[in-house]
Design a protein around this motif. Structure first.
Motif, PDB file in Angstrom:
ATOM      1  N   UNK A 147       0.610  -1.212   0.075  1.00 32.19           N
ATOM      2  CA  UNK A 147       0.116   0.150   0.084  1.00 32.19           C
ATOM      3  C   UNK A 147       0.814   1.173   0.123  1.00 32.19           C
ATOM      4  N   UNK A 148       2.119   1.165   0.693  1.00 26.25           N
ATOM      5  CA  UNK A 148       2.879   2.313   0.834  1.00 26.25           C
ATOM      6  C   UNK A 148       3.703   2.627  -0.623  1.00 26.25           C
ATOM      7  N   UNK A 149       4.147   1.428  -1.150  1.00 24.16           N
ATOM      8  CA  UNK A 149       4.498   1.529  -2.500  1.00 24.16           C
ATOM      9  C   UNK A 149       3.658   2.103  -3.628  1.00 24.16           C
ATOM     10  N   UNK A 150       2.518   1.760  -3.462  1.00 20.38           N
ATOM     11  CA  UNK A 150       1.649   2.354  -4.434  1.00 20.38           C
ATOM     12  C   UNK A 150       1.404   3.806  -4.294  1.00 20.38           C
ATOM     13  N   UNK A 151       1.282   4.324  -2.957  1.00 20.44           N
ATOM     14  CA  UNK A 151       1.015   5.864  -2.347  1.00 20.44           C
ATOM     15  C   UNK A 151       2.226   6.500  -2.783  1.00 20.44           C
ATOM     16  N   UNK A 152       3.470   5.898  -2.351  1.00 24.37           N
ATOM     17  CA  UNK A 152       4.881   6.675  -2.785  1.00 24.37           C
ATOM     18  C   UNK A 152       4.989   6.665  -4.257  1.00 24.37           C
ATOM     19  N   UNK A 153       4.584   5.354  -4.933  1.00 23.51           N
ATOM     20  CA  UNK A 153       5.160   5.530  -6.199  1.00 23.51           C
ATOM     21  C   UNK A 153       4.400   6.302  -7.302  1.00 23.51           C
ATOM     22  N   UNK A 154       3.045   6.372  -6.940  1.00 31.04           N
ATOM     23  CA  UNK A 154       2.098   7.246  -7.822  1.00 31.04           C
ATOM     24  C   UNK A 154       2.696   8.580  -7.671  1.00 31.04           C
ATOM     25  N   UNK A 155       3.121   9.128  -6.562  1.00 30.62           N
ATOM     26  CA  UNK A 155       3.585  10.480  -6.091  1.00 30.62           C
ATOM     27  C   UNK A 155       5.003  10.725  -6.800  1.00 30.62           C
ATOM     28  N   UNK A 156       5.788   9.696  -6.644  1.00 29.11           N
ATOM     29  CA  UNK A 156       7.274  10.091  -7.186  1.00 29.11           C
ATOM     30  C   UNK A 156       7.127  10.179  -8.733  1.00 29.11           C
ATOM     31  N   UNK A 157       6.193   9.217  -9.167  1.00 35.99           N
ATOM     32  CA  UNK A 157       6.113   9.041 -10.691  1.00 35.99           C
ATOM     33  C   UNK A 157       5.438  10.485 -11.312  1.00 35.99           C
ATOM     34  N   UNK A 158       4.629  10.923 -10.482  1.00 35.49           N
ATOM     35  CA  UNK A 158       4.169  11.958 -10.967  1.00 35.49           C
ATOM     36  C   UNK A 158       5.089  13.172 -10.932  1.00 35.49           C
ATOM     37  N   UNK A 159       5.992  13.383 -10.080  1.00 40.81           N
ATOM     38  CA  UNK A 159       7.043  14.534 -10.024  1.00 40.81           C
ATOM     39  C   UNK A 159       8.532  14.109 -10.767  1.00 40.81           C
ATOM     40  N   UNK A 160       8.325  12.800 -11.527  1.00 42.06           N
ATOM     41  CA  UNK A 160       9.125  12.459 -12.668  1.00 42.06           C
ATOM     42  C   UNK A 160      10.469  11.937 -12.134  1.00 42.06           C
ATOM     43  N   UNK A 161      10.360  11.171 -11.119  1.00 42.55           N
ATOM     44  CA  UNK A 161      11.489  10.285 -10.648  1.00 42.55           C
ATOM     45  C   UNK A 161      11.382   8.993 -11.448  1.00 42.55           C
ATOM     46  N   UNK A 162      12.443   8.542 -11.884  1.00 40.81           N
ATOM     47  CA  UNK A 162      12.494   7.179 -12.741  1.00 40.81           C
ATOM     48  C   UNK A 162      12.362   6.123 -11.696  1.00 40.81           C
TER      49      UNK A 162
END
Length: 517
Positions: free
Chosen positions: A501-516
């Motif tokens: 659940x945390x991986x999805x939450x963080x992943x969506x946010x980091x992806x939106x910010x442009x982190x690979x």
């Protein structure tokens, strides 16, 4: 030759081989008499195993276990009426020391105090005496509160295995006296002295404490506690726990500063670990590499040094997560962590560092918390245990407990060098719970505490992105890659076994910010 030695409620008649408690006699064997008499005659000073062997077994080759048995028997005899077993203190690998009440030579025409007021050599490890706190209330009835709180502080500090704490019965001989801390340091053979006062007025109480370097008179730590005087026992516990939690890091910093002044060619394993500590605590790959050089030297000098292994585990953990996720670093982290647990069953710091590495790099959360809970059983005021435990809980998705543990750690040690990790745990936990403003505040605190640590900027990137502040999030993401060019959040999450659940939450946010990914 000394015939009678009186100490506290006891009197040793060395000639007759009898130890009296008041008028009650307890016969002692010849060797027990010889050992106790030597310890009493050198009261306050370390007595080597060799000297004890020569006294009780002159000219014989004797195994250490024989001495251990004799000392244990003496402690049992002293402990029965008065709980005085602690008056004979073990000095690991060196010998023993008598630290009980003043000893006097008891004869028909004399009462000459044994020279435990002379200057004592400082022990190899840091040492502290906690003096009775002055009762400024004008009410002698409040002495019990001040004395009880000092007892709790002594007990808490005594659980820190790298610290030698003078027993209550020795430090309380200064009760009611105006003393010079330098003189106390010389007489008790300690480097640090903790003193304080208690003032009760109406329903409130003020407790102040200060720690002083007895060799220089320099003040190292001071704190004031203002509380309502309701449940006195809960109040004693709270202040003692807070004081111990704050004093321990201050002592460690003072020791690090002291060791920095020593010649590099005159460092033992303990010194080497202290020299490495600030680089370990930095969490920076280039600095932990330097720390590992010192730690490996310490382990070479003392292969069973649990804290050296614990710090080495933390160094390899840092290299694993922030220098390429190399399997060799992960394996080394786990290997040193297991060695720290094996050799550090009485060392809260070693158990804490080992538990963290096993939880984060070995992905064995159950084993990690077994070690962390063992550390807290030894030292309930260990701020580092709560802080590093909060990080494991945070990445495991246990948001409520992660926040509780991080806040407890920060309350115990508000200026801890690992504060950034506590704020990291808070940031990811608030993020998981949808509290994006709180997550952002915690992330900013983490960045402020350790601006060169890439993971603090990862948390900030995610929080800003979830708040819709994408321009700021992209700037934070750029800083992550500047500090950690190979950062890929998918690999990072796998490395710490991030909760889905945390991986999805963080992943969506980091992806939106442009982190690979």
């Amino acid at each position: 030759m000394v015939k009678n030695l009186a100490f506290g409620p006891f009197r040793l008649d060395a000639g007759a081989g009898i130890l009296f408690h008041g008028i009650e006699p307890t016969p002692l064997g010849q060797r027990a008499v010889a050992l106790l008499a030597l310890l009493l005659q050198r009261a306050g000073a370390p007595v080597s195993k060799e000297a004890l062997f020569e006294t009780a077994w002159p000219g014989q080759a004797i195994e250490d276990s024989n001495l251990t048995v004799q000392i244990a028997a003496l402690r049992r005899i002293l402990d029965k009426p008065d709980g005085a077993a602690g008056w004979i203190e073990t000095l690991p690998r060196r010998g023993y020391r008598y630290v009980g009440p003043a000893v006097v030579v008891d004869g028909p025409d004399s009462a000459v105090e044994v020279s435990n007021r002379t200057t004592l050599a400082l022990p190899a490890k840091p040492s502290i005496a906690v003096l009775p706190f002055a009762n400024l209330s004008g009410d002698p009835e409040q002495d019990y509160f001040a004395d009880g709180m000092v007892d709790d502080i002594i007990t808490g500090l005594a659980r820190i295995n790298w610290l030698l704490v003078i027993a209550r019965n020795s430090s309380f001989i200064y009760k009611g006296r105006a003393v010079d801390v330098k003189q106390v340091g010389r007489e008790l053979g300690v480097r640090y002295v903790l003193e304080g006062s208690v003032r009760k007025a109406g329903g409130s109480v003020r407790v102040t404490g200060q720690m002083v370097d007895a060799s220089t008179g320099a003040h190292l730590w001071a704190q004031r506690y203002d509380r309502s005087f309701t449940d006195i026992f809960a109040l004693q516990d709270e202040i003692a726990l807070s004081a111990v939690g704050a004093i321990a890091p201050s002592l460690r910093r003072a020791e690090i500063d002291r060791v920095k002044r020593k010649r590099p060619d005159n460092l033992d394993a303990y010194d080497l670990v202290l020299r490495a500590q600030s680089d370990v605590d930095s969490g920076m790959p280039e600095r932990v590499v330097q720390a590992l050089v010192l730690l490996e030297r310490a382990i070479e000098l003392d292969p069973a040094y649990a804290l050296a292994h614990g710090n080495a585990a933390m160094c390899h953990h840092c290299l694993f997560l922030r220098a390429g996720l190399q399997e060799a670093d992960r394996a080394a982290s786990i290997r040193h962590a297991r060695a720290a647990i094996l050799h550090g069953q009485d060392d809260a710091s070693a158990l804490t560092l080992a538990g963290f590495s096993i939880g984060m790099d070995g992905h064995d959360r159950k084993a990690a918390f077994t070690a962390l809970e063992a550390a807290l059983a030894i030292s309930p005021s260990s701020a580092l245990t709560y802080i590093l435990g909060s990080v494991i809980l945070g990445w495991s998705g246990e948001a409520v407990r992660a926040i509780e543990w991080s806040e407890r750690g920060m309350r115990l040690s508000p200026f801890d060098p690992w504060a950034f990790a506590a704020f990291d745990a808070q940031a990811m936990s608030h993020l998981l719970c949808g509290r994006y403003d709180e997550a952002c505040r915690a992330a900013y605190k983490s960045v402020q505490a350790n601006p060169a640590h890439s993971i603090t900027h990862v948390q900030l990137t995610a929080a800003l992105a979830m708040l819709g502040r994408l321009e700021e999030a992209r700037a934070a993401a750029a800083r992550v890659l500047e500090l950690h060019p190979t950062f890929r959040f998918g690999r990072q999450f796998a490395g710490v076994d991030c909760a889905p659940a945390l991986a999805k939450c963080l992943g969506d946010a980091l992806r939106a910010a442009g982190l690979p990914e």
